[in-house]
Enzyme design. Structure first.
Site, PDB file in Angstrom:
ATOM      1  N   ASN A   1      -5.504  -4.202   3.994  1.00  0.00           N
ATOM      2  CA  ASN A   1      -4.873  -4.896   5.131  1.00  0.00           C
ATOM      3  C   ASN A   1      -4.900  -4.045   6.391  1.00  0.00           C
ATOM      4  O   ASN A   1      -3.868  -3.634   6.928  1.00  0.00           O
ATOM      5  CB  ASN A   1      -3.458  -5.357   4.780  1.00  0.00           C
ATOM      6  CG  ASN A   1      -2.605  -4.286   4.145  1.00  0.00           C
ATOM      7  OD1 ASN A   1      -3.110  -3.334   3.570  1.00  0.00           O
ATOM      8  ND2 ASN A   1      -1.298  -4.447   4.260  1.00  0.00           N
TER       9      ASN A   1
ATOM     10  N   HIS B   1      -2.454   3.901  -4.292  1.00  0.00           N
ATOM     11  CA  HIS B   1      -1.889   2.886  -3.389  1.00  0.00           C
ATOM     12  C   HIS B   1      -1.463   3.510  -2.070  1.00  0.00           C
ATOM     13  O   HIS B   1      -0.333   3.986  -1.928  1.00  0.00           O
ATOM     14  CB  HIS B   1      -0.681   2.246  -4.083  1.00  0.00           C
ATOM     15  CG  HIS B   1      -0.192   1.004  -3.436  1.00  0.00           C
ATOM     16  ND1 HIS B   1       0.634   0.112  -4.085  1.00  0.00           N
ATOM     17  CD2 HIS B   1      -0.377   0.485  -2.194  1.00  0.00           C
ATOM     18  CE1 HIS B   1       0.929  -0.893  -3.282  1.00  0.00           C
ATOM     19  NE2 HIS B   1       0.324  -0.686  -2.114  1.00  0.00           N
TER      20      HIS B   1
ATOM     21  N   HIS C   1       4.519   3.730   9.881  1.00  0.00           N
ATOM     22  CA  HIS C   1       4.745   2.991  11.127  1.00  0.00           C
ATOM     23  C   HIS C   1       5.314   3.968  12.139  1.00  0.00           C
ATOM     24  O   HIS C   1       5.974   4.954  11.766  1.00  0.00           O
ATOM     25  CB  HIS C   1       5.741   1.851  10.925  1.00  0.00           C
ATOM     26  CG  HIS C   1       5.270   0.762  10.007  1.00  0.00           C
ATOM     27  ND1 HIS C   1       4.367  -0.201  10.399  1.00  0.00           N
ATOM     28  CD2 HIS C   1       5.573   0.488   8.714  1.00  0.00           C
ATOM     29  CE1 HIS C   1       4.142  -1.030   9.388  1.00  0.00           C
ATOM     30  NE2 HIS C   1       4.862  -0.635   8.350  1.00  0.00           N
TER      31      HIS C   1
ATOM     32  N   ASP D   1       2.506   3.757  -2.232  1.00  0.00           N
ATOM     33  CA  ASP D   1       2.496   2.707  -1.209  1.00  0.00           C
ATOM     34  C   ASP D   1       2.758   3.338   0.170  1.00  0.00           C
ATOM     35  O   ASP D   1       3.500   2.807   0.987  1.00  0.00           O
ATOM     36  CB  ASP D   1       3.526   1.622  -1.509  1.00  0.00           C
ATOM     37  CG  ASP D   1       3.311   0.356  -0.674  1.00  0.00           C
ATOM     38  OD1 ASP D   1       2.284   0.269   0.032  1.00  0.00           O
ATOM     39  OD2 ASP D   1       4.181  -0.530  -0.709  1.00  0.00           O
TER      40      ASP D   1
ATOM     41  N   HIS E   1       3.805  -1.749  -7.327  1.00  0.00           N
ATOM     42  CA  HIS E   1       5.200  -1.425  -6.952  1.00  0.00           C
ATOM     43  C   HIS E   1       6.257  -2.310  -7.604  1.00  0.00           C
ATOM     44  O   HIS E   1       6.992  -3.039  -6.947  1.00  0.00           O
ATOM     45  CB  HIS E   1       5.390  -1.430  -5.441  1.00  0.00           C
ATOM     46  CG  HIS E   1       4.667  -2.498  -4.676  1.00  0.00           C
ATOM     47  ND1 HIS E   1       4.639  -3.818  -5.040  1.00  0.00           N
ATOM     48  CD2 HIS E   1       3.934  -2.402  -3.523  1.00  0.00           C
ATOM     49  CE1 HIS E   1       3.932  -4.494  -4.160  1.00  0.00           C
ATOM     50  NE2 HIS E   1       3.487  -3.665  -3.240  1.00  0.00           N
TER      51      HIS E   1
ATOM     52  N   HIS F   1       0.193  -7.570  -5.362  1.00  0.00           N
ATOM     53  CA  HIS F   1       1.521  -7.505  -4.745  1.00  0.00           C
ATOM     54  C   HIS F   1       2.220  -8.810  -5.076  1.00  0.00           C
ATOM     55  O   HIS F   1       1.786  -9.885  -4.657  1.00  0.00           O
ATOM     56  CB  HIS F   1       1.358  -7.340  -3.227  1.00  0.00           C
ATOM     57  CG  HIS F   1       2.657  -7.315  -2.478  1.00  0.00           C
ATOM     58  ND1 HIS F   1       2.967  -6.327  -1.567  1.00  0.00           N
ATOM     59  CD2 HIS F   1       3.729  -8.148  -2.466  1.00  0.00           C
ATOM     60  CE1 HIS F   1       4.156  -6.557  -1.040  1.00  0.00           C
ATOM     61  NE2 HIS F   1       4.634  -7.661  -1.578  1.00  0.00           N
TER      62      HIS F   1
ATOM     63  N   HIS G   1      -1.886   3.157   2.470  1.00  0.00           N
ATOM     64  CA  HIS G   1      -2.320   2.426   3.659  1.00  0.00           C
ATOM     65  C   HIS G   1      -2.535   3.459   4.768  1.00  0.00           C
ATOM     66  O   HIS G   1      -1.579   3.898   5.412  1.00  0.00           O
ATOM     67  CB  HIS G   1      -1.247   1.427   4.097  1.00  0.00           C
ATOM     68  CG  HIS G   1      -0.906   0.389   3.064  1.00  0.00           C
ATOM     69  ND1 HIS G   1      -1.481  -0.871   3.054  1.00  0.00           N
ATOM     70  CD2 HIS G   1      -0.050   0.427   2.019  1.00  0.00           C
ATOM     71  CE1 HIS G   1      -0.990  -1.570   2.039  1.00  0.00           C
ATOM     72  NE2 HIS G   1      -0.108  -0.798   1.397  1.00  0.00           N
ATOM     73  N   PHE G   2      -3.781   3.852   4.971  1.00  0.00           N
ATOM     74  CA  PHE G   2      -4.076   4.874   5.972  1.00  0.00           C
ATOM     75  C   PHE G   2      -4.371   4.277   7.340  1.00  0.00           C
ATOM     76  O   PHE G   2      -4.685   5.001   8.285  1.00  0.00           O
ATOM     77  CB  PHE G   2      -5.222   5.773   5.490  1.00  0.00           C
ATOM     78  CG  PHE G   2      -4.788   6.831   4.493  1.00  0.00           C
ATOM     79  CD1 PHE G   2      -3.483   6.896   4.018  1.00  0.00           C
ATOM     80  CD2 PHE G   2      -5.707   7.763   4.023  1.00  0.00           C
ATOM     81  CE1 PHE G   2      -3.089   7.866   3.105  1.00  0.00           C
ATOM     82  CE2 PHE G   2      -5.324   8.749   3.110  1.00  0.00           C
ATOM     83  CZ  PHE G   2      -4.018   8.795   2.652  1.00  0.00           C
ATOM     84  N   ARG G   3      -4.340   2.929   7.462  1.00  0.00           N
ATOM     85  CA  ARG G   3      -4.274   2.203   8.741  1.00  0.00           C
ATOM     86  C   ARG G   3      -5.557   2.188   9.567  1.00  0.00           C
ATOM     87  O   ARG G   3      -5.543   1.679  10.678  1.00  0.00           O
ATOM     88  CB  ARG G   3      -3.139   2.751   9.614  1.00  0.00           C
ATOM     89  CG  ARG G   3      -1.763   2.779   8.969  1.00  0.00           C
ATOM     90  CD  ARG G   3      -1.314   1.419   8.514  1.00  0.00           C
ATOM     91  NE  ARG G   3       0.109   1.375   8.222  1.00  0.00           N
ATOM     92  CZ  ARG G   3       0.695   0.395   7.536  1.00  0.00           C
ATOM     93  NH1 ARG G   3      -0.035  -0.603   7.076  1.00  0.00           N
ATOM     94  NH2 ARG G   3       1.988   0.406   7.311  1.00  0.00           N
TER      95      ARG G   3
END
Length: 447
Positions: A93, A59, A316, A312, A235, A177, A61-63
Site C-alpha cells: 500500500n 511485515h 507517520h 507492522d 497481526h 489483514h 511499511h517503508f512508504r
C-alpha cells in the site's frame, strides 16, 4: 574477508551453547565449540553476548514510493539494521500501489540502490487483478497481501466473488489483514453520535472491535479451508481469533500447517490502557486490545498458535498522529526496537529465547520459503545479530533512525543492547553506526 565471531552464546534451532562462528565472504563456513586455529581478517569478540540469526520481519511499511515524507527505504532499512533486522518484507500500500508487475519491479529497482539490509516485496491483491498472479516470479516475492478490511492505502477487497477468486487462485502464501469494514463503520457511527466527529482515541479498540476482527478472520479461515489456501493471518489482536487457530507444525524446514498467524510486537507489549499515556502514538489497525487479549496473545507465543512475530512497522509524521479515532493516522514505527522489546519479554518469562528466535527468524524463513537465511548454519548467508544483556540504555529522540523521528518507546529503558548486526557477512551496524553497505534481494522456494 574471513571473519571469526568468537566466544558468544549462540542461540539457534532450540539450543543455546558457547561457541565460535566462521564467516568467509557472505557465507557461514563453520560453527564450532573449539577455538579455530586459522588466521582471520577480522575477529569480533562476542564474549558475554548472545549471537542470534538476523531477524526476518515479515511485515513492514517503508512508504516508498510515494509517501517518502514520513519514511523511505534508506531510512527505515537503517533503523532495521540498528534493531538487528537483516531482512524485511514490505507491504504493497504505497503510491502507486504494488498491484501490477511494473510497480513491483520499480520497488526492487529502488531497493537495489537504497536498502541497507535484505529486502522483498509483497504483491497486493485487488478486486480485479487475480489474473496477474500467474505472471509473478514466485522466487522473488514472499506472497500476496490481501486487505479484507480497510486500512492505510484504500486497498480493500470486499466483494465475495473477488475473495473467492483470490483464495482459489493464490498458490503463494496469502497474508491477510482481517477486519470487517461494515462492523467498523457501524461502530464509528455510534461513537460519533455520542462523542462527535472525532471520538477520543481511547475508543479505538471499541470501534475496530474484537467482533470486527473475529468476523473477518473467521471468513478468511473458512475460505482457506475451502480452497486449500496457505493463509497467514496478519497481526492477530484478539483472544477470540486465537480460537480459530491450531498449533503450527514443521517438517524438513517447511511449515506444514496451511493456516498460520502473526502477532505484532505492539500488540504484545501494549494494551489499550496505554492509550491514556501514549494517546494516538499507539493507534494501529487492528487496534491494540484489552490486557486480557494481550495476555492470551503472549500465551499463544509458546503454545504454537502464533507462528511469526513481526512489527507492522508503519511510520507517520508526528503531526499526522494528532487527533482521535477518526483524524489520527494509524500505525507506528517499531522495526528498530522489535528485537530488544521481545528480549524484554524473554526476561519477563513470557517465552524462552529459543522460542523468540524461532518466531522472529526461523519461522519466517520456513513459512515463506526463504532460501539460506533465518538460521545459523554452515552454507547459509551470514545474517546475524550480536546482543548484550544487562547493558541498560534509554530510548531518546537522537537514537531514533526512522525518518518520522519519533517512537512510542521514547523514554523506555532497555536492558539489552544491539552490539552488532551482520548482513551477508558485512557489519551493517556496529558501535552505534549504520554502515553504507547494501543488502540483497531475498530469494524464495515456495515448493
Amino acid at each position: 574477508m574471513r571473519i571469526l565471531i568468537r566466544g558468544g552464546h549462540i542461540v539457534n534451532e532450540g539450543h543455546v551453547f558457547d561457541g565460535h562462528i566462521v564467516v568467509d565472504g557472505d557465507i557461514i563456513t563453520d560453527i564450532t565449540t573449539h577455538q579455530p586455529e586459522a588466521s582471520f581478517d577480522e575477529t569480533i569478540d562476542a564474549s558475554g553476548c548472545y549471537v542470534l540469526p538476523g531477524v526476518i520481519d515479515d511485515h513492514v511499511h517503508f512508504r516508498e514510493p510515494g509517501l517518502t515524507a514520513k519514511a523511505d527505504i534508506d531510512s527505515e532499512s537503517r533503523a532495521a539494521a540498528a534493531g538487528g533486522v537483516t531482512s524485511y518484507f514490505d507491504m504493497p500500500n504505497t503510491m502507486p500501489q504494488t498491484t501490477c508487475l511494473e510497480a513491483l519491479e520499480e520497488k526492487y529497482l529502488l531497493a537495489a540502490g537504497k536498502s541497507h539490509v535484505n529486502y522483498a516485496f509483497f504483491y497486493g491483491a485487488t478486486n480485479d487483478n487475480v489474473d496477474t498472479f500467474s505472471q509473478l516470479d514466485a522466487s522473488r516475492i514472499p506472497g500476496i497481501k490481501l486487505f479484507m478490511g480497510s486500512s492505510t492505502g484504500n486497498m480493500l477487497v470486499d466483494r465475495q466473488e473477488a475473495l473467492e477468486r483470490i483464495f482459489k487462485n493464490c498458490k503463494l502464501p496469502l497474508m491477510v489483514h482481517c477486519e470487517d469494514t461494515a462492523i467498523i463503520n457501524k461502530n464509528m457511527a455510534h461513537a460519533q453520535e455520542a462523542w462527535g466527529e472525532d471520538p477520543p482515541v481511547a475508543l479505538h479498540a471499541m470501534i475496530r472491535s474484537e467482533e470486527a476482527c473475529l468476523a473477518s478472520t473467521r471468513k478468511a479461515v473458512e475460505l482457506a479451508k475451502k480452497y486449500g489456501t496457505r493463509l497467514h493471518v496478519a497481526h492477530v489482536s484478539t483472544a477470540e481469533e486465537l480460537e480459530l487457530l491450531e498449533p503450527y507444525s514443521v517438517s524438513h524446514d517447511t511449515m506444514t500447517t496451511k493456516i498460520t498467524a502473526e502477532a505484532c510486537v505492539g500488540h504484545l507489549f501494549f494494551s489499550q490502557l496505554d492509550h491514556e499515556r501514549l494517546g494516538a502514538r499507539i493507534k494501529v489497525n487492528p487496534a491494540i486490545k484489552t490486557p486480557v487479549d494481550q495476555y492470551l496473545l503472549r500465551q499463544a507465543l509458546t503454545d504454537g498458535r502464533i507462528s511469526v512475530v513481526g512489527t507492522d512497522h508503519a511510520p507517520h509524521l508526528l503531526e499526522q498522529k494528532e487527533g482521535g479515532c477518526k483524524r489520527a493516522a494509524s500505525g507506528m514505527p517499531m522495526v528498530q526496537f522489535s528485537l530488544v522489546t521481545m528480549l524484554e519479554l524473554v526476561d519477563d518469562g513470557v517465552l524462552p529465547m529459543t522460542r523468540m528466535v524461532e518466531l522472529m527468524s526461523h519461522n519466517p524463513a520456513r513459512l515463506f520459503g526463504v532460501e539460506r537465511r533465518g538460521f545459523l548454519r554452515k552454507g547459509y548467508r551470514a545474517d546475524m545479530v550480536i546482543v548484550r544483556p544487562k547493558s541498560p540504555w534509554t530510548v531518546t529522540r537522537d537514537v531514533i533512525l526512522s525518518k518520522c523521528g519519533w517512537s512510542p518507546m521514547e523514554g523506555h529503558e532497555y536492558q539489552w543492547r544491539i552490539e552488532r548486526t551482520l548482513c551477508n557477512g558485512q557489519s551493517v551496524y556496529a558501535d552505534g553506526q549504520v554502515a553504507d553497505v547494501l543488502g540483497e534481494p531475498i530469494t524464495f522456494n515456495h515448493s
